[in-house]
Enzyme design. Structure first.
Site, mmCIF file in Angstrom:
data_model
loop_
_atom_site.group_PDB
_atom_site.id
_atom_site.type_symbol
_atom_site.label_atom_id
_atom_site.label_comp_id
_atom_site.label_asym_id
_atom_site.label_seq_id
_atom_site.Cartn_x
_atom_site.Cartn_y
_atom_site.Cartn_z
ATOM 1 N N SER A 285 -5.904 3.655 4.529
ATOM 2 C CA SER A 285 -5.352 2.939 3.384
ATOM 3 C C SER A 285 -6.445 2.252 2.562
ATOM 4 O O SER A 285 -6.273 1.140 2.065
ATOM 5 C CB SER A 285 -4.313 1.904 3.846
ATOM 6 O OG SER A 285 -3.560 1.428 2.754
ATOM 7 N N SER B 139 0.800 -1.238 0.000
ATOM 8 C CA SER B 139 0.000 0.000 0.000
ATOM 9 C C SER B 139 0.824 1.276 0.000
ATOM 10 O O SER B 139 0.255 2.369 -0.098
ATOM 11 C CB SER B 139 -0.952 0.005 1.199
ATOM 12 O OG SER B 139 -2.077 -0.805 0.935
ATOM 13 N N LYS C 239 0.197 3.899 -2.630
ATOM 14 C CA LYS C 239 -0.754 5.006 -2.519
ATOM 15 C C LYS C 239 -0.063 6.366 -2.336
ATOM 16 O O LYS C 239 -0.723 7.400 -2.422
ATOM 17 C CB LYS C 239 -1.739 4.742 -1.375
ATOM 18 C CG LYS C 239 -2.621 3.510 -1.610
ATOM 19 C CD LYS C 239 -3.623 3.325 -0.489
ATOM 20 C CE LYS C 239 -4.527 2.123 -0.727
ATOM 21 N NZ LYS C 239 -3.930 0.852 -0.262
#
Length: 388
Positions: A124, A64, A67
């Site tokens: 997230s 993640s 991102k």
């Protein structure tokens, strides 16, 4: 803002001040800052100076932390006026179907860009990431293409994205060094830490089903000065974190990839933060918009233009080192041709410690300079002829 230095023509180089500084203190490598990480890097944000790295160019799944690039494109779109924080976004069935970490969007549900950005930065949310991507680019696929274009613009050669979320995908990879560079670019937008620094918040607060957001990056609550940026975890990537903290006008970025547990991941980031803040400090070598020199203009409405710094020029040194002993180099174009555009590069400054480059920064002009009229050029030629 923050233009990159374009190809220089004939240059005039001026060296100011000479000297050298004491060498860096005991190395971070000797202190074993990240013994349980596959890859790691520690950077000072303003100068981009690297204080520590371990296998920092090894291609690994970023999970993640992907991102960070998603948020960078969102912040750039906001800055350009292409989207507004209070703009409504309607979630598609595809966005709502995202697994993994999520804010549990329903297909057809509407949230603002700001709410979805909170969902990405704090929780997230994969569904929030895809909803924003579709809103900005029409589809996640089109947004991913923009992500990879931006990677190339940043000069990052060891990153390629397949999605906006970091969910496992063949050919989706990055490095600790590249993640730090992406974080550095994202932090140019200071507003992002208004989101990433929040430990907890709510979505759907005025409904019957409020959703509690808790930051996946626990350091923002437990480490002084920590205010971002992004965690990551998959079984393949293990525990990852690109974190940032600021103390006394010094901001550092720490990246850990492939830690065996979240506890070990956080502990290694804390070690890097402590190493930076305990041993180093930043020095401002030039203020933002400081005049550094003058360049002659050919056939312009004006005949000279000031060369100024685009931003503050910062270096980081061991505590106790004397910044006055650094070498400053100013490199300017000998002449430039009109017309000129505000923000155009006309030189650069370089700060060195001995032969080691500590910082480079572009020099720009602060105003447009149109071409001179034929009458102005005629008068100038007459004046030159009339001079004794």
């Amino acid at each position: 803002m923050r233009n990159r230095l374009k190809q220089m023509g004939v240059m005039v180089c001026l060296a100011v001040m000479v000297g050298s500084l004491v060498p860096m203190q005991a190395s971070a490598e000797e202190m074993e800052l990240t013994p349980k990480a596959t890859s790691a890097l520690l950077m000072e944000q303003s100068s981009g100076q690297i204080l520590y790295e371990k296998s920092s160019e090894e291609k690994l799944p970023p999970a993640s932390m992907t991102k960070i690039m998603t948020m960078l494109l969102i912040m750039e779109a906001i800055d350009k006026g292409q989207v507004a924080l209070d703009e409504d976004v309607t979630a598609s069935e595809y966005a709502a179907s995202m697994g993994g970490s999520q804010i549990f969007l329903e297909a057809g549900e509407t949230m603002t860009v700001e709410e979805l950005l909170k969902g990405v930065a704090i929780a997230s949310g994969n569904d929030a990431s895809v909803a924003l991507a579709e809103h900005l680019a029409g589809s996640e696929e089109a947004f991913v293409a923009k992500m990879n274009e931006r990677v190339k613009e940043l000069g990052l050669e060891n990153t390629h994205f397949k999605n906006t979320t970091g969910l496992p995908a063949e050919g989706h990879y990055s490095t600790a060094r590249d993640m730090a560079e992406m974080a550095k670019a994202l932090l140019e937008y200071e507003q992002i830490t208004d989101f990433t620094s929040l430990y907890e918040d709510h979505l759907r607060q005025d409904t019957e089903d409020p959703f509690w957001l808790v930051n996946t990056n626990r350091l923002v609550k437990f480490y002084e000065g920590a205010d971002g940026l992004k965690t990551g975890y998959t079984s393949e990537a293990k525990y990852c974190l690109t974190a940032t903290a600021k103390r006394n006008d010094m901001r550092v970025i720490a990246v850990v990839m492939g830690a065996p547990t979240s506890k070990e991941r956080n502990a290694q980031v804390v070690k890097m933060f402590d190493y930076a803040f305990n041993r180093f400090e930043t020095h401002e070598m030039y203020a933002e918009n400081e005049k550094v020199g003058t360049v002659r203009i050919e056939k312009g409405a004006r005949q000279t233009v000031d060369a100024v710094t685009d931003d503050r020029v910062i270096v980081m040194l061991p505590k106790g080192a004397d910044a006055a002993e650094l070498k400053r180099f100013v490199t300017l174009k000998s002449t430039v041709d009109a017309p000129l555009t505000k923000g155009q590069d006309i030189g650069e400054v370089t700060i060195k410690q001995g032969d080691r480059v500590l910082a480079k920064a572009p020099l720009i002009i602060q105003e447009d300079v149109p071409k001179a009229s034929w009458w102005t050029l005629f008068k100038r030629s007459i004046e030159r002829i009339a001079r004794p």
